[in-house]
Write a protein that holds these residues in place. Structure first.
Motif, PDB file in Angstrom:
ATOM      1  N   ASP A  61       0.665  -1.194  -0.109  1.00  0.00           N
ATOM      2  CA  ASP A  61      -0.057  -0.066  -0.031  1.00  0.00           C
ATOM      3  C   ASP A  61       0.891   1.152  -0.121  1.00  0.00           C
ATOM      4  OD1 ASP A  61       0.853  -0.370   2.719  1.00  0.00           O
ATOM      5  OD2 ASP A  61      -0.659   0.684   3.511  1.00  0.00           O
ATOM      6  N   ARG A  62       2.285   1.266  -0.193  1.00  0.00           N
ATOM      7  CA  ARG A  62       2.875   2.412  -0.226  1.00  0.00           C
ATOM      8  C   ARG A  62       4.215   2.118  -1.230  1.00  0.00           C
ATOM      9  NH1 ARG A  62       5.801   4.168   5.243  1.00  0.00           N
ATOM     10  NH2 ARG A  62       3.733   4.773   5.935  1.00  0.00           N
ATOM     11  N   ASP A  63       4.148   3.226  -1.908  1.00  0.00           N
ATOM     12  CA  ASP A  63       5.155   3.009  -3.078  1.00  0.00           C
ATOM     13  C   ASP A  63       6.187   4.331  -3.165  1.00  0.00           C
ATOM     14  OD1 ASP A  63       6.513   2.334  -5.642  1.00  0.00           O
ATOM     15  OD2 ASP A  63       5.135   4.244  -6.573  1.00  0.00           O
ATOM     16  N   PRO A  64       7.479   3.994  -2.203  1.00  0.00           N
ATOM     17  CA  PRO A  64       8.359   4.959  -2.053  1.00  0.00           C
ATOM     18  C   PRO A  64       9.329   5.184  -3.296  1.00  0.00           C
ATOM     19  CG  PRO A  64       8.902   3.031  -0.886  1.00  0.00           C
ATOM     20  CD  PRO A  64       7.598   2.855  -1.495  1.00  0.00           C
ATOM     21  N   ARG A 122     -10.778   7.476  -5.747  1.00  0.00           N
ATOM     22  CA  ARG A 122      -9.895   8.466  -6.181  1.00  0.00           C
ATOM     23  C   ARG A 122      -8.609   7.757  -6.873  1.00  0.00           C
ATOM     24  NH1 ARG A 122      -8.617  14.082  -3.388  1.00  0.00           N
ATOM     25  NH2 ARG A 122      -7.765  14.069  -5.523  1.00  0.00           N
ATOM     26  N   PRO A 123      -8.102   8.260  -7.772  1.00  0.00           N
ATOM     27  CA  PRO A 123      -6.499   7.670  -8.210  1.00  0.00           C
ATOM     28  C   PRO A 123      -5.599   7.739  -7.249  1.00  0.00           C
ATOM     29  CG  PRO A 123      -7.772   9.165  -9.668  1.00  0.00           C
ATOM     30  CD  PRO A 123      -8.252   9.546  -8.555  1.00  0.00           C
ATOM     31  N   CYS A 124      -4.768   6.629  -7.121  1.00  0.00           N
ATOM     32  CA  CYS A 124      -3.501   6.481  -6.032  1.00  0.00           C
ATOM     33  C   CYS A 124      -2.704   5.539  -6.631  1.00  0.00           C
ATOM     34  CB  CYS A 124      -4.312   6.067  -4.711  1.00  0.00           C
ATOM     35  SG  CYS A 124      -3.173   6.093  -3.191  1.00  0.00           S
ATOM     36  N   ARG A 125      -1.378   5.956  -6.395  1.00  0.00           N
ATOM     37  CA  ARG A 125      -0.226   5.279  -6.923  1.00  0.00           C
ATOM     38  C   ARG A 125       0.127   4.072  -5.837  1.00  0.00           C
ATOM     39  NH1 ARG A 125       4.625   8.881  -7.353  1.00  0.00           N
ATOM     40  NH2 ARG A 125       4.953   8.060  -5.163  1.00  0.00           N
ATOM     41  N   PHE A 126       0.133   2.977  -6.452  1.00  0.00           N
ATOM     42  CA  PHE A 126       0.225   1.475  -5.767  1.00  0.00           C
ATOM     43  C   PHE A 126       1.440   1.001  -6.468  1.00  0.00           C
ATOM     44  CE2 PHE A 126      -3.536   1.970  -3.161  1.00  0.00           C
ATOM     45  CZ  PHE A 126      -3.549   0.880  -2.354  1.00  0.00           C
ATOM     46  N   PRO A 127       2.403   0.170  -5.427  1.00  0.00           N
ATOM     47  CA  PRO A 127       3.590  -0.510  -6.024  1.00  0.00           C
ATOM     48  C   PRO A 127       3.008  -1.888  -6.669  1.00  0.00           C
ATOM     49  CG  PRO A 127       3.009  -0.854  -3.763  1.00  0.00           C
ATOM     50  CD  PRO A 127       1.898   0.146  -3.890  1.00  0.00           C
ATOM     51  N   GLN A 128       3.726  -1.817  -7.713  1.00  0.00           N
ATOM     52  CA  GLN A 128       3.481  -2.920  -8.893  1.00  0.00           C
ATOM     53  C   GLN A 128       4.134  -4.230  -8.497  1.00  0.00           C
ATOM     54  OE1 GLN A 128       4.695  -2.250 -12.877  1.00  0.00           O
ATOM     55  NE2 GLN A 128       5.514  -0.327 -12.232  1.00  0.00           N
ATOM     56  N   GLY A 129       5.167  -4.201  -7.744  1.00  0.00           N
ATOM     57  CA  GLY A 129       6.004  -5.193  -7.597  1.00  0.00           C
ATOM     58  C   GLY A 129       5.219  -6.508  -7.121  1.00  0.00           C
ATOM     59  N   PRO A 130       4.285  -6.431  -6.258  1.00  0.00           N
ATOM     60  CA  PRO A 130       3.553  -7.865  -5.826  1.00  0.00           C
ATOM     61  C   PRO A 130       3.020  -8.539  -7.102  1.00  0.00           C
ATOM     62  CG  PRO A 130       3.222  -6.001  -4.052  1.00  0.00           C
ATOM     63  CD  PRO A 130       3.934  -5.517  -5.197  1.00  0.00           C
ATOM     64  N   ALA A 131       2.093  -7.736  -7.840  1.00  0.00           N
ATOM     65  CA  ALA A 131       1.608  -8.297  -9.077  1.00  0.00           C
ATOM     66  C   ALA A 131       2.490  -8.945 -10.020  1.00  0.00           C
ATOM     67  CB  ALA A 131       0.798  -7.201  -9.626  1.00  0.00           C
ATOM     68  N   LYS A 141      -2.469  -7.157 -16.907  1.00  0.00           N
ATOM     69  CA  LYS A 141      -2.760  -7.983 -15.933  1.00  0.00           C
ATOM     70  C   LYS A 141      -2.121  -7.518 -14.466  1.00  0.00           C
ATOM     71  CE  LYS A 141      -2.253 -12.343 -18.609  1.00  0.00           C
ATOM     72  NZ  LYS A 141      -1.689 -13.609 -18.894  1.00  0.00           N
ATOM     73  N   VAL A 142      -0.925  -6.486 -14.597  1.00  0.00           N
ATOM     74  CA  VAL A 142      -0.460  -5.947 -13.424  1.00  0.00           C
ATOM     75  C   VAL A 142      -1.392  -5.018 -12.948  1.00  0.00           C
ATOM     76  CG1 VAL A 142       1.621  -4.536 -12.463  1.00  0.00           C
ATOM     77  CG2 VAL A 142       1.829  -6.595 -14.174  1.00  0.00           C
ATOM     78  N   VAL A 143      -1.948  -4.204 -13.711  1.00  0.00           N
ATOM     79  CA  VAL A 143      -3.040  -3.178 -13.480  1.00  0.00           C
ATOM     80  C   VAL A 143      -4.186  -3.891 -12.596  1.00  0.00           C
ATOM     81  CG1 VAL A 143      -4.364  -1.348 -14.030  1.00  0.00           C
ATOM     82  CG2 VAL A 143      -2.240  -1.565 -15.050  1.00  0.00           C
ATOM     83  N   ALA A 144      -4.764  -4.956 -13.220  1.00  0.00           N
ATOM     84  CA  ALA A 144      -5.954  -5.548 -12.820  1.00  0.00           C
ATOM     85  C   ALA A 144      -5.734  -6.096 -11.359  1.00  0.00           C
ATOM     86  CB  ALA A 144      -6.414  -6.661 -13.857  1.00  0.00           C
ATOM     87  N   MET A 145      -4.405  -6.731 -11.326  1.00  0.00           N
ATOM     88  CA  MET A 145      -4.154  -7.588 -10.013  1.00  0.00           C
ATOM     89  C   MET A 145      -4.077  -6.365  -8.933  1.00  0.00           C
ATOM     90  SD  MET A 145      -1.864 -10.635 -11.086  1.00  0.00           S
ATOM     91  CE  MET A 145      -1.674 -11.532  -9.301  1.00  0.00           C
ATOM     92  N   THR A 146      -3.334  -5.340  -9.221  1.00  0.00           N
ATOM     93  CA  THR A 146      -3.060  -4.278  -8.206  1.00  0.00           C
ATOM     94  C   THR A 146      -4.433  -3.649  -7.787  1.00  0.00           C
ATOM     95  OG1 THR A 146      -0.817  -3.972  -9.387  1.00  0.00           O
ATOM     96  CG2 THR A 146      -1.628  -2.270  -7.725  1.00  0.00           C
ATOM     97  N   GLN A 147      -5.182  -3.700  -8.731  1.00  0.00           N
ATOM     98  CA  GLN A 147      -6.562  -3.028  -8.352  1.00  0.00           C
ATOM     99  C   GLN A 147      -7.271  -3.873  -7.599  1.00  0.00           C
ATOM    100  OE1 GLN A 147      -8.055   0.156  -9.408  1.00  0.00           O
ATOM    101  NE2 GLN A 147      -9.216  -0.570  -7.586  1.00  0.00           N
ATOM    102  N   MET A 148      -7.379  -5.199  -7.811  1.00  0.00           N
ATOM    103  CA  MET A 148      -8.084  -6.154  -7.009  1.00  0.00           C
ATOM    104  C   MET A 148      -7.291  -6.130  -5.334  1.00  0.00           C
ATOM    105  SD  MET A 148      -9.008  -9.282  -9.492  1.00  0.00           S
ATOM    106  CE  MET A 148      -7.322  -9.636 -10.460  1.00  0.00           C
ATOM    107  N   PHE A 149      -6.057  -6.059  -5.333  1.00  0.00           N
ATOM    108  CA  PHE A 149      -5.299  -6.170  -4.283  1.00  0.00           C
ATOM    109  C   PHE A 149      -5.512  -4.545  -3.303  1.00  0.00           C
ATOM    110  CE2 PHE A 149      -1.886  -5.079  -1.477  1.00  0.00           C
ATOM    111  CZ  PHE A 149      -1.608  -6.053  -0.487  1.00  0.00           C
ATOM    112  N   ALA A 150      -5.795  -3.534  -4.093  1.00  0.00           N
ATOM    113  CA  ALA A 150      -6.218  -2.239  -3.485  1.00  0.00           C
ATOM    114  C   ALA A 150      -7.501  -2.325  -2.996  1.00  0.00           C
ATOM    115  CB  ALA A 150      -6.042  -1.018  -4.421  1.00  0.00           C
ATOM    116  N   ASP A 151      -8.672  -3.016  -3.958  1.00  0.00           N
ATOM    117  CA  ASP A 151      -9.765  -3.210  -3.312  1.00  0.00           C
ATOM    118  C   ASP A 151      -9.805  -3.779  -1.775  1.00  0.00           C
ATOM    119  OD1 ASP A 151     -10.718  -1.778  -5.267  1.00  0.00           O
ATOM    120  OD2 ASP A 151     -11.191  -3.553  -6.632  1.00  0.00           O
ATOM    121  N   VAL A 152      -9.311  -5.138  -1.830  1.00  0.00           N
ATOM    122  CA  VAL A 152      -8.909  -5.652  -0.598  1.00  0.00           C
ATOM    123  C   VAL A 152      -8.586  -5.124   0.544  1.00  0.00           C
ATOM    124  CG1 VAL A 152      -7.849  -7.770   0.863  1.00  0.00           C
ATOM    125  CG2 VAL A 152      -8.654  -7.762  -1.872  1.00  0.00           C
ATOM    126  N   ILE A 153      -7.457  -4.150   0.332  1.00  0.00           N
ATOM    127  CA  ILE A 153      -6.963  -3.251   1.277  1.00  0.00           C
ATOM    128  C   ILE A 153      -8.053  -2.469   1.873  1.00  0.00           C
ATOM    129  CG2 ILE A 153      -5.326  -1.431   1.976  1.00  0.00           C
ATOM    130  CD1 ILE A 153      -3.244  -2.795   0.132  1.00  0.00           C
TER     131      ILE A 153
END
Length: 296
Positions: free
Chosen positions: A193-196, A208-217, A259-271
């Motif tokens: 949930d944090r992208d430094p 709202r749009p928000c920047r998430f790390p793409q590494g896990p996906a 696929k990365v965007v889709a998975m990251t969005q799903m993970f953001a929804d879970v958070i």
């Protein structure tokens, strides 16, 4: 000089946390957090309240104030626990940590491709990592942002390594080390949930749009290792629930970036769903939707 005094402060906290009883530490932590909330960290308080207004749209100011105060209190409790890691043995975890959904981890490891446990800055994520190694008996490699001051960083690293956690620098060879861990059919841990690094992707988070790390996906897609949302949540009596949720599915269609965007969005929804239930445990002290945020 300011950094040196911060280091001395952390050393003092470390000594006190290993000397004083945990309940007394909680008592101190709550009162220090209240002072910090009311008088000293006005910037952090404003950021927490702004974040909570997005999490709890339409909530009265009294509710925002209450939740924000508990964000400060719970984070202070987390700090006392972090610097007391060496006191938490297997018996402590058996009494104070309940684990749910471990079948998702066992199923992932049975498939032989390892497991990616991705969490958020909720409650005590560090203690959750320790539970994976001590209570779960798993080998865990975690990717973390290193502190820029060496002495403070070394102090933090010693506490994590004391719990049997393998720590890698997210800005150096983290990807390589985590790939190796997954090939050994081990568990890797990442905060999602944090992208430094400023290399994240934009998703929708609380509308709202928000920047998430793409590494896990990306790591999940590259290796086939299941991406499992994982949260260590505080109970009202200061025991914990370690929760593993169903893996984020890898989409069957689209190119890798899609696929990365889709998975990251799903993970953001879970958070987001988890934060809605536990807003007082989301320990983020900057405006989360600020695209210009950089780690201090």
């Amino acid at each position: 000089m300011k950094i040196y005094f911060r280091y001395l402060f952390f050393r003092l906290v470390l000594g006190l946390c290993n000397l004083l009883p945990q309940r007394f530490l909680y008592f101190i932590a709550i009162h220090v957090a209240d002072l910090n909330y009311r008088f000293f960290d006005k910037k952090g308080r404003a950021a927490v309240e702004d974040n909570l207004r997005r999490v709890l749209p339409g909530a009265p100011q009294a509710r925002i104030d209450k939740e924000a105060r508990w964000v400060f209190r719970n984070f202070a409790k987390y700090l006392t626990e972090f610097f007391r890691f060496r006191k938490f043995n297997l018996d402590w975890f058996r009494v104070n940590m309940a684990m749910f959904g471990t079948n998702y981890v066992e199923d992932a490891l049975a498939a032989g491709k390892g497991c990616i446990a991705s969490s958020a800055h909720l409650a005590n994520w560090e203690l959750g990592a320790a539970a994976v190694t001590i209570l779960g008996g798993k080998t865990l490699t975690v990717s973390v942002a290193m502190h820029r001051y060496g002495r403070i960083n070394n102090l933090f690293m010693r506490e994590r390594q004391a719990m049997g956690i393998k720590v890698v620098d997210m800005e150096k060879d983290a990807a390589k080390q985590m790939l190796r861990a997954l090939r050994r059919n081990e568990v890797v841990g990442m905060l999602g949930d944090r992208d430094p690094t400023e290399q994240g992707i934009m998703v929708n988070f609380f509308g709202r749009p928000c920047r998430f790390p793409q590494g896990p996906a990306r790591l999940s897609i590259a290796t086939g290792a299941p991406l499992i949302p994982t949260f260590c949540l505080r109970r009202t009596n200061d025991s914990f629930s370690m929760v593993f949720l169903p893996p984020i599915p890898i989409p069957e269609t689209g190119d890798r970036d899609e696929k990365v965007v889709a998975m990251t969005q799903m993970f953001a929804d879970v958070i987001a769903n988890t934060i809605r239930v536990h807003p007082e445990q989301w320990g983020v002290f900057y405006r989360f939707w600020d695209a210009d945020w950089k780690p201090e």
